[in-house]
Scaffold this motif. Structure first.
Motif, PDB file in Angstrom:
ATOM      1  N   PHE A 280       0.833  -1.203   0.000  1.00  0.00           N
ATOM      2  CA  PHE A 280       0.000   0.000   0.000  1.00  0.00           C
ATOM      3  C   PHE A 280       0.869   1.255   0.000  1.00  0.00           C
ATOM      4  CE2 PHE A 280      -2.565   3.269   2.092  1.00  0.00           C
ATOM      5  CZ  PHE A 280      -3.769   3.168   1.409  1.00  0.00           C
ATOM      6  N   MET A 281       1.941   1.257   0.813  1.00  0.00           N
ATOM      7  CA  MET A 281       2.811   2.421   0.882  1.00  0.00           C
ATOM      8  C   MET A 281       3.583   2.618  -0.419  1.00  0.00           C
ATOM      9  SD  MET A 281       4.210   2.383   4.841  1.00  0.00           S
ATOM     10  CE  MET A 281       4.987   0.778   4.727  1.00  0.00           C
ATOM     11  N   ALA A 282       3.989   1.518  -1.049  1.00  0.00           N
ATOM     12  CA  ALA A 282       4.676   1.628  -2.341  1.00  0.00           C
ATOM     13  C   ALA A 282       3.749   2.215  -3.389  1.00  0.00           C
ATOM     14  CB  ALA A 282       5.174   0.255  -2.784  1.00  0.00           C
ATOM     15  N   TRP A 283       2.483   1.838  -3.338  1.00  0.00           N
ATOM     16  CA  TRP A 283       1.505   2.403  -4.279  1.00  0.00           C
ATOM     17  C   TRP A 283       1.310   3.896  -4.031  1.00  0.00           C
ATOM     18  CZ3 TRP A 283      -3.758   3.822  -2.924  1.00  0.00           C
ATOM     19  CH2 TRP A 283      -4.525   4.214  -4.027  1.00  0.00           C
ATOM     20  N   GLU A 284       1.238   4.290  -2.747  1.00  0.00           N
ATOM     21  CA  GLU A 284       1.106   5.721  -2.414  1.00  0.00           C
ATOM     22  C   GLU A 284       2.248   6.546  -3.017  1.00  0.00           C
ATOM     23  OE1 GLU A 284       1.111   6.279   1.754  1.00  0.00           O
ATOM     24  OE2 GLU A 284      -0.700   5.135   2.104  1.00  0.00           O
ATOM     25  N   LYS A 285       3.442   5.990  -2.959  1.00  0.00           N
ATOM     26  CA  LYS A 285       4.602   6.745  -3.421  1.00  0.00           C
ATOM     27  C   LYS A 285       4.603   7.000  -4.923  1.00  0.00           C
ATOM     28  CE  LYS A 285       7.824   5.468   0.257  1.00  0.00           C
ATOM     29  NZ  LYS A 285       9.132   4.829   0.580  1.00  0.00           N
ATOM     30  N   ARG A 290       1.033  15.545  -1.486  1.00  0.00           N
ATOM     31  CA  ARG A 290       0.457  16.611  -0.667  1.00  0.00           C
ATOM     32  C   ARG A 290      -0.103  16.041   0.621  1.00  0.00           C
ATOM     33  NH1 ARG A 290      -3.886  19.459  -4.423  1.00  0.00           N
ATOM     34  NH2 ARG A 290      -4.688  17.333  -4.203  1.00  0.00           N
ATOM     35  N   VAL A 291       0.052  16.793   1.699  1.00  0.00           N
ATOM     36  CA  VAL A 291      -0.415  16.302   2.986  1.00  0.00           C
ATOM     37  C   VAL A 291      -1.937  16.216   3.038  1.00  0.00           C
ATOM     38  CG1 VAL A 291      -0.583  18.559   4.135  1.00  0.00           C
ATOM     39  CG2 VAL A 291      -0.033  16.505   5.470  1.00  0.00           C
ATOM     40  N   ARG A 292      -2.633  17.024   2.243  1.00  0.00           N
ATOM     41  CA  ARG A 292      -4.096  16.960   2.271  1.00  0.00           C
ATOM     42  C   ARG A 292      -4.597  15.604   1.773  1.00  0.00           C
ATOM     43  NH1 ARG A 292      -6.054  21.447  -2.011  1.00  0.00           N
ATOM     44  NH2 ARG A 292      -4.532  22.635  -0.842  1.00  0.00           N
ATOM     45  N   ASP A 293      -3.835  14.955   0.889  1.00  0.00           N
ATOM     46  CA  ASP A 293      -4.224  13.632   0.411  1.00  0.00           C
ATOM     47  C   ASP A 293      -4.065  12.574   1.495  1.00  0.00           C
ATOM     48  OD1 ASP A 293      -4.735  14.690  -2.116  1.00  0.00           O
ATOM     49  OD2 ASP A 293      -2.659  14.414  -2.759  1.00  0.00           O
ATOM     50  N   CYS A 294      -3.215  12.848   2.478  1.00  0.00           N
ATOM     51  CA  CYS A 294      -3.036  11.890   3.579  1.00  0.00           C
ATOM     52  C   CYS A 294      -4.324  11.725   4.376  1.00  0.00           C
ATOM     53  CB  CYS A 294      -1.902  12.352   4.495  1.00  0.00           C
ATOM     54  SG  CYS A 294      -0.285  12.422   3.703  1.00  0.00           S
ATOM     55  N   TYR A 295      -5.077  12.815   4.508  1.00  0.00           N
ATOM     56  CA  TYR A 295      -6.328  12.742   5.259  1.00  0.00           C
ATOM     57  C   TYR A 295      -7.362  11.885   4.522  1.00  0.00           C
ATOM     58  CZ  TYR A 295      -4.637  16.591   8.177  1.00  0.00           C
ATOM     59  OH  TYR A 295      -3.906  17.375   9.050  1.00  0.00           O
ATOM     60  N   VAL A 297      -6.681   9.273   2.309  1.00  0.00           N
ATOM     61  CA  VAL A 297      -6.328   7.877   2.011  1.00  0.00           C
ATOM     62  C   VAL A 297      -5.508   7.228   3.132  1.00  0.00           C
ATOM     63  CG1 VAL A 297      -5.349   6.298   0.312  1.00  0.00           C
ATOM     64  CG2 VAL A 297      -6.443   8.409  -0.453  1.00  0.00           C
ATOM     65  N   PRO A 298      -4.186   7.489   3.250  1.00  0.00           N
ATOM     66  CA  PRO A 298      -3.375   6.679   4.180  1.00  0.00           C
ATOM     67  C   PRO A 298      -3.766   6.804   5.639  1.00  0.00           C
ATOM     68  CG  PRO A 298      -2.098   8.526   3.312  1.00  0.00           C
ATOM     69  CD  PRO A 298      -3.355   8.461   2.516  1.00  0.00           C
ATOM     70  N   TRP A 299      -4.177   7.993   6.086  1.00  0.00           N
ATOM     71  CA  TRP A 299      -4.511   8.147   7.496  1.00  0.00           C
ATOM     72  C   TRP A 299      -5.866   7.525   7.855  1.00  0.00           C
ATOM     73  CZ3 TRP A 299      -2.559  13.878   8.203  1.00  0.00           C
ATOM     74  CH2 TRP A 299      -1.157  13.837   8.260  1.00  0.00           C
ATOM     75  N   VAL A 308     -12.854   5.416  -3.465  1.00  0.00           N
ATOM     76  CA  VAL A 308     -12.005   5.610  -4.647  1.00  0.00           C
ATOM     77  C   VAL A 308     -12.219   6.989  -5.255  1.00  0.00           C
ATOM     78  CG1 VAL A 308     -13.669   4.674  -6.313  1.00  0.00           C
ATOM     79  CG2 VAL A 308     -11.198   4.470  -6.747  1.00  0.00           C
ATOM     80  N   ASP A 309     -13.382   7.576  -5.021  1.00  0.00           N
ATOM     81  CA  ASP A 309     -13.662   8.908  -5.570  1.00  0.00           C
ATOM     82  C   ASP A 309     -12.899  10.006  -4.842  1.00  0.00           C
ATOM     83  OD1 ASP A 309     -15.453   7.857  -7.429  1.00  0.00           O
ATOM     84  OD2 ASP A 309     -17.112   7.917  -5.995  1.00  0.00           O
ATOM     85  N   ASP A 310     -12.393   9.706  -3.622  1.00  0.00           N
ATOM     86  CA  ASP A 310     -11.606  10.690  -2.880  1.00  0.00           C
ATOM     87  C   ASP A 310     -10.137  10.701  -3.314  1.00  0.00           C
ATOM     88  OD1 ASP A 310     -13.777  11.476  -1.393  1.00  0.00           O
ATOM     89  OD2 ASP A 310     -13.347  10.101   0.276  1.00  0.00           O
ATOM     90  N   ILE A 311      -9.744   9.694  -4.064  1.00  0.00           N
ATOM     91  CA  ILE A 311      -8.347   9.592  -4.498  1.00  0.00           C
ATOM     92  C   ILE A 311      -8.129  10.468  -5.724  1.00  0.00           C
ATOM     93  CG2 ILE A 311      -6.523   8.003  -5.226  1.00  0.00           C
ATOM     94  CD1 ILE A 311      -8.046   5.772  -3.795  1.00  0.00           C
ATOM     95  N   PRO A 312      -7.080  11.290  -5.751  1.00  0.00           N
ATOM     96  CA  PRO A 312      -6.835  12.172  -6.901  1.00  0.00           C
ATOM     97  C   PRO A 312      -6.678  11.393  -8.201  1.00  0.00           C
ATOM     98  CG  PRO A 312      -5.451  12.801  -5.047  1.00  0.00           C
ATOM     99  CD  PRO A 312      -6.093  11.494  -4.676  1.00  0.00           C
ATOM    100  N   ALA A 313      -7.024  12.048  -9.298  1.00  0.00           N
ATOM    101  CA  ALA A 313      -6.984  11.391 -10.607  1.00  0.00           C
ATOM    102  C   ALA A 313      -5.573  10.966 -10.990  1.00  0.00           C
ATOM    103  CB  ALA A 313      -7.548  12.341 -11.670  1.00  0.00           C
ATOM    104  N   ARG A 314      -4.535  11.649 -10.462  1.00  0.00           N
ATOM    105  CA  ARG A 314      -3.152  11.291 -10.825  1.00  0.00           C
ATOM    106  C   ARG A 314      -2.745   9.919 -10.290  1.00  0.00           C
ATOM    107  NH1 ARG A 314      -2.906  15.089  -6.847  1.00  0.00           N
ATOM    108  NH2 ARG A 314      -1.919  14.436  -4.873  1.00  0.00           N
TER     109      ARG A 314
END
Length: 484
Positions: A280-285, A290-295, A297-299, A308-314
């Protein structure tokens, strides 16, 4: 007015007022705050450095013991624990941070004394004291029970001691040494002191010894060029040995209690027997910077549902890839627990994305994380959204929010710009100053590079570099004085 502003007491009073403003007006906490408080409470009441796991106090090593020890001392002195003691904790942190301001100013004065015209050291000391006392980014963190205040304090002390190694080598004579032996061995004494202080800092933030790595690299280069390689190795060995001393009791405790030789906290902060989500962490990388994405997904992992709709398109190269992620998350959301099979699926996605765009994973995203942690407005502890754009709409919806965010962004640019400007001028001033600048700059670069490897690039982690930035930035005002 000139006499008033040149008085260090006035600067410290202004810094005290700013910190009390944050403490009384904007006290804050985080998930780590609750974790530290729980460990400290268990340590005080049950004499176990541990967490409540399944209703049982379980020994852990996922956090270093320095900050919990500070909380235990605060709890013992005040008679309050947890949230009830936070005001007293913040007031104690205010005192430590103001003390740190004095040492930052001392580091700035030490850098100024490395130049041929050393008469501006006092002016630089006062300017640095003002810059540090009124820095809203570091001052804001006295209002939250976290390690940043102590990490900055011990980092500043260690940087000062290690910079004094170069100062002594280039002709500085430490007047605090009374004996001839101490004066002759000043470099070794400062190396020992710097290493020991770095070890104390590592009891709060485990990556603190990175500053020793910067010192070792610069020292090896300098002493090799001077054909005193063995002397340089001695300084490296002394600082390394001194750094290990404060960490030895922690390592012994881990060996006896947890049956592992662990001098620092584990990188992934996992509990004994807990699954480390490497996939999961390798996929995040491959997409998160941005720290706002941490809220989003990972946190949320293993605690909340992830949409899945909260995850950025990139995070998705193709619609098919997005569907694969949605399928994995649908299984995860059933029980809010990431299984080894789901983690393996994320690992496969990470490998595929990295194979398609290796530069994105290994170069562009780390660079984006570095820019983000250095140039965010740093309003995470304030009741501010941080939204500036679209300009017209934000000016109409919440002009105060927009102005404060913009002000913090400009102030951040000012501090970083002053640091770069001062470093550039010092580099040209004198060979001894050049060595000190190389040391401080390498420390900042190494720490930044390390932070880009973390799964959650929080801007607060780079605040430990601000004392070095301020010490170098204050030299700009010395230059103006010399030019008058």
């Amino acid at each position: 007015m000139k006499r008033v502003f040149s008085n260090p007491i006035v600067a410290l009073t202004a810094g005290l007022c700013l910190r009390l403003f944050f403490v009384l007006k904007f006290p804050a906490s985080s998930g780590d705050t609750v974790l530290y408080e729980q460990i400290a409470t268990n340590w005080l009441k049950h004499h176990i450095f541990g967490m409540d796991v399944g209703g049982v106090v379980t020994p852990v090593d996922l956090r270093m013991p320095g900050y919990p020890a500070f909380l235990v001392l605060s709890y013992a002195l005040t008679g309050h624990t947890g949230a009830d003691a936070r005001l007293w904790v913040m007031l104690a942190q205010t005192f430590v941070d103001l003390l740190c301001c004095i040492f930052v100013a001392g580091l700035a004065g030490l850098l100024a004394s490395l130049k041929p015209a050393a008469g501006t050291s006092r002016r630089v000391f006062v300017v640095a004291l003002w810059l540090c006392a009124l820095c809203p980014f570091t001052a804001n963190y006295v209002a939250v029970p976290l390690t940043e205040v102590f990490a900055s304090f011990f980092t500043t002390l260690s940087l000062g001691a290690l910079t004094a190694v170069f100062w002594a080598q280039y002709g500085g004579r430490p007047s605090l040494f009374r004996s001839e032996w101490a004066t002759i061995n000043a470099e070794s004494i400062f190396a020992l002191l710097g290493g020991f202080l770095a070890g104390l800092g590592a009891l709060f933030r485990p990556e603190t010894p990175l500053l020793l790595v910067a010192f070792w690299i610069i020292s090896t280069f300098i002493w090799f060029r001077r054909r005193k390689f063995l002397f340089g190795l001695r300084l490296v060995g002394l600082s390394a040995m001194a750094c290990a001393l404060p960490l030895a009791p922690w390592a012994i405790r881990n060996a006896l209690t947890l049956h592992e030789a662990q001098f620092l906290a584990p990188k992934n902060s996992n509990l004994p027997g807990e699954l480390v989500p490497y996939g999961f962490m390798a996929w995040e990388k491959t997409w998160l910077y941005r720290v706002r994405d941490c809220y989003l997904v990972p946190w949320k992992l293993n605690e909340e549902a992830i949409s899945v709709d909260d995850i950025p398109a990139r995070a998705f190269d193709t619609p098919e890839e997005k569907q694969r992620v949605a399928t994995i998350l649908e299984q995860y959301n059933d029980d809010l627990t990431l299984t080894p099979e789901e983690d393996a699926a994320f690992a496969q996605l990470a490998r595929e994305r990295t194979a398609r765009h290796p530069l994105r994973t290994y170069l562009w995203l780390p660079a984006a994380r570095a820019v983000t942690i250095w140039f965010t407005p740093r309003i995470e502890l304030l009741p501010i959204s941080g939204n500036v754009f679209p300009l017209a709409q934000m000016r109409e919806d919440d002009p105060v929010d927009q102005k404060i965010t913009s002000l913090y962004f400009v102030l951040n640019l000012l501090y970083v710009g002053l640091g770069v400007w001062g470093a550039t001028w010092l580099w040209r001033a004198h060979p001894a100053a050049r060595v000190a600048v190389a040391f401080l700059a390498l420390f900042i670069m190494l720490r930044t590079a390390f932070l880009t490897t973390l799964e959650t690039p929080e801007p607060r982690y780079v605040l430990v570099c601000f004392p070095a930035l301020i010490a170098m930035g204050a030299q700009v005002f010395a230059r103006r004085s010399e030019g008058q």
